[in-house]
Write a protein that holds these residues in place. Structure first.
Motif: not given
Length: 120
Positions: A40-44, A86-96
């Protein structure tokens, strides 16, 4: 030759649900584990959930009880069912995908990511 493709992201309201899919190409002969990360922007970047070839699962604390990871070995696919978003779940989700081609050494293969946006 190896392809990892995520799908299922989108825009949902808080409290809603999404189901993400990650499909690995069938030329990956042995898959030892698959995992979902998010950035997510601004997060690790963080590991959200993972599943081993034996079916053992792990989750980061913030999603326990809300997210469920599963896999379909016949389809070389892993899923992430996300509930009570939740709003804090907003992110790009990547599969490994950690695995190997026939006769190859194991390695990590990444998809391009799918956007999940939780907003009212």
């Amino acid at each position: 030759q190896v392809h990892v493709v995520e799908s299922g992201g989108g825009l949902v309201q808080p409290g809603g649900s999404l189901r993400l899919s990650c499909a690995a190409s069938r030329n990956i002969f042995s898959i030892y584990s698959m995992g979902w990360y998010r950035q997510a922007p601004g997060k690790q970047r963080e590991l959200v959930a993972s599943i081993t070839s034996g079916g053992s699962t792990n989750y980061t604390d913030s999603v326990k009880g809300r997210f469920t990871i599963s896999r379909d070995n016949a389809k070389n696919t892993v899923y992430l069912q996300m509930n009570s978003l939740k709003s804090e779940d907003t992110a790009v989700y990547l599969c490994d995908v950690y695995g190997s081609e026939i006769g190859g050494l194991p390695g990590h293969y990444w998809g391009q990511g799918t956007q999940v946006t939780v907003s009212s």
